[in-house]
Design a protein around this motif. Structure first.
Motif, PDB file in Angstrom:
ATOM      1  N   ALA A  85       0.712  -1.332  -0.025  1.00  0.00           N
ATOM      2  CA  ALA A  85       0.150   0.038  -0.005  1.00  0.00           C
ATOM      3  C   ALA A  85       0.979   1.178   0.042  1.00  0.00           C
ATOM      4  N   LEU A  86       1.973   1.315   0.729  1.00  0.00           N
ATOM      5  CA  LEU A  86       2.810   2.234   0.968  1.00  0.00           C
ATOM      6  C   LEU A  86       3.516   2.451  -0.589  1.00  0.00           C
ATOM      7  N   LEU A  87       3.817   1.530  -1.112  1.00  0.00           N
ATOM      8  CA  LEU A  87       4.610   1.667  -2.601  1.00  0.00           C
ATOM      9  C   LEU A  87       3.550   2.267  -3.509  1.00  0.00           C
ATOM     10  N   ALA A  88       2.408   1.537  -3.633  1.00  0.00           N
ATOM     11  CA  ALA A  88       1.330   2.025  -4.639  1.00  0.00           C
ATOM     12  C   ALA A  88       0.883   3.231  -4.400  1.00  0.00           C
ATOM     13  N   ALA A  89       0.811   3.794  -3.177  1.00  0.00           N
ATOM     14  CA  ALA A  89       0.490   5.271  -2.856  1.00  0.00           C
ATOM     15  C   ALA A  89       1.376   6.159  -3.268  1.00  0.00           C
ATOM     16  N   ARG A  90       2.499   6.028  -3.519  1.00  0.00           N
ATOM     17  CA  ARG A  90       3.610   6.767  -3.997  1.00  0.00           C
ATOM     18  C   ARG A  90       3.786   6.695  -5.585  1.00  0.00           C
ATOM     19  N   ARG A  91       3.651   5.712  -5.944  1.00  0.00           N
ATOM     20  CA  ARG A  91       3.779   5.725  -7.536  1.00  0.00           C
ATOM     21  C   ARG A  91       2.683   4.821  -7.980  1.00  0.00           C
ATOM     22  N   PRO A  92       1.362   5.462  -8.243  1.00  0.00           N
ATOM     23  CA  PRO A  92       0.275   4.614  -8.768  1.00  0.00           C
ATOM     24  C   PRO A  92       0.625   4.154 -10.156  1.00  0.00           C
ATOM     25  N   GLY A  93       1.635   4.725 -10.806  1.00  0.00           N
ATOM     26  CA  GLY A  93       1.746   4.251 -12.207  1.00  0.00           C
ATOM     27  C   GLY A  93       2.691   3.024 -12.210  1.00  0.00           C
ATOM     28  N   VAL A  94       3.226   2.627 -11.124  1.00  0.00           N
ATOM     29  CA  VAL A  94       3.738   1.252 -11.304  1.00  0.00           C
ATOM     30  C   VAL A  94       2.868   0.113 -10.736  1.00  0.00           C
ATOM     31  N   ALA A  95       3.093  -1.147 -11.126  1.00  0.00           N
ATOM     32  CA  ALA A  95       2.420  -2.094 -10.804  1.00  0.00           C
ATOM     33  C   ALA A  95       3.068  -2.989  -9.962  1.00  0.00           C
ATOM     34  N   PHE A  96       2.595  -2.828  -8.659  1.00  0.00           N
ATOM     35  CA  PHE A  96       3.301  -3.774  -7.495  1.00  0.00           C
ATOM     36  C   PHE A  96       2.761  -5.157  -7.190  1.00  0.00           C
ATOM     37  N   GLU A  97       3.158  -6.094  -7.253  1.00  0.00           N
ATOM     38  CA  GLU A  97       2.750  -7.386  -6.594  1.00  0.00           C
ATOM     39  C   GLU A  97       3.299  -8.027  -5.535  1.00  0.00           C
ATOM     40  N   VAL A  98       2.693  -8.018  -4.420  1.00  0.00           N
ATOM     41  CA  VAL A  98       3.344  -8.647  -3.377  1.00  0.00           C
ATOM     42  C   VAL A  98       2.731 -10.199  -3.062  1.00  0.00           C
ATOM     43  N   VAL A  99       3.625 -11.114  -3.199  1.00  0.00           N
ATOM     44  CA  VAL A  99       3.458 -12.390  -2.935  1.00  0.00           C
ATOM     45  C   VAL A  99       3.956 -13.002  -1.745  1.00  0.00           C
ATOM     46  N   VAL A 100       3.091 -13.631  -0.826  1.00  0.00           N
ATOM     47  CA  VAL A 100       3.608 -13.896   0.350  1.00  0.00           C
ATOM     48  C   VAL A 100       3.399 -15.485   0.730  1.00  0.00           C
ATOM     49  N   ARG A 101       4.887 -16.115   0.879  1.00  0.00           N
ATOM     50  CA  ARG A 101       4.556 -17.643   1.270  1.00  0.00           C
ATOM     51  C   ARG A 101       5.259 -17.788   2.537  1.00  0.00           C
ATOM     52  N   GLY A 102       4.508 -18.316   3.490  1.00  0.00           N
ATOM     53  CA  GLY A 102       4.726 -18.858   4.939  1.00  0.00           C
ATOM     54  C   GLY A 102       3.993 -19.392   5.473  1.00  0.00           C
TER      55      GLY A 102
END
Length: 249
Positions: free
Chosen positions: A78-95
């Motif tokens: 969310a922090l990354l997307a708020a700062r650069r809405p033009g970039v597609a961020f995908e966070v995958v969590v495995r644990g």
């Protein structure tokens, strides 16, 4: 010099400008020093698409939070997307709960084979300390995993255990913390010093999960995860600056 704009883009992306609903978490600057560059991350952001793989134990899943969106990997996204809405961020969590370093390394390899990430965030060490596993076994698994990440052309960030007075009183944590620092230095990857950060936040009364009253436990857990997301964003910003400096030199 062709890649410099992408590096500057990531620096701007992760700049510490606060969101209105986010309270800044104060941390010693030396605990947010990357000490190593993140070139693959910079290139991915310049290309407007960054896939982040988070691997670890139960802590990466955000237990005790108000919901999945409050876990630190989701907060980081969310922090990354708020700062650069033009970039597609995908966070995958495995644990999963109780996973050791070798098992996490297997999860990492499996996920990277399916869909490579440009940035791997690997939280580890707690299970090894709790179970008293051989430090050398943890180091061997880390070496194998980090070599694989490098071979895939991706960046990695290691994350050491969460601070806990109970864990400190019942396990010898120091050898695992020291080993993680040595491995990070040997592989030239950043280390998020979660143990020291959480201890500092507890000592400065910013967030102390272990001593939070039961009715305030969920809010404290949300706050802790938000602080961890902010710290990771700052570490990534430092890693981008390292990459920029390398290019200039």
């Amino acid at each position: 010099m062709a890649r410099l704009p992408g590096m500057l883009l990531l620096v701007a992306l992760l700049a510490p400008a606060a969101r209105a609903e986010t309270r800044a978490c104060i941390s010693p600057p030396e605990l947010l020093d990357a000490g190593a560059p993140l070139p693959a991350t910079v290139r991915a952001v310049a290309g407007r698409s960054l896939r982040i793989l988070v691997v670890g134990g139960i802590s990466v899943l955000g237990p005790g939070t108000s919901g999945p969106e409050a876990a630190w990997p989701a907060r980081l996204q969310a922090l990354l997307a708020a700062r650069r809405p033009g970039v597609a961020f995908e966070v995958v969590v495995r644990g999963r709960r109780g996973i050791n370093t070798a098992e996490a390394g297997a999860l990492l390899a499996e996920e990277m084979a399916k869909a490579p990430a440009q940035l791997v965030l690997w939280a580890t060490g707690t299970v090894s300390a709790v179970r008293g596993l051989e430090v050398d076994e943890m180091v061997e698994a880390l070496n194998t995993g980090l070599d694989a990440v490098k071979a895939a052309g991706a960046d990695a960030v290691l994350i050491d255990p969460q601070f806990s007075r109970f864990l400190r009183a019942n396990a010898n944590v120091d050898p695992y913390l020291d080993a993680l620092r040595l491995v990070a230095a040997a592989h030239q990857v950043p280390l998020l010093r979660r143990w020291d950060l959480m201890r500092y936040w507890a000592e400065t009364e910013q967030v102390d999960l272990e001593r939070a009253p039961k009715p305030e436990r969920v809010a404290a857990t949300d706050r802790l995860n938000d602080c961890l997301a902010q710290a990771m964003a700052a570490l990534l910003r430092a890693g981008a600056a390292e990459a920029r400096d390398q290019l200039r030199n």
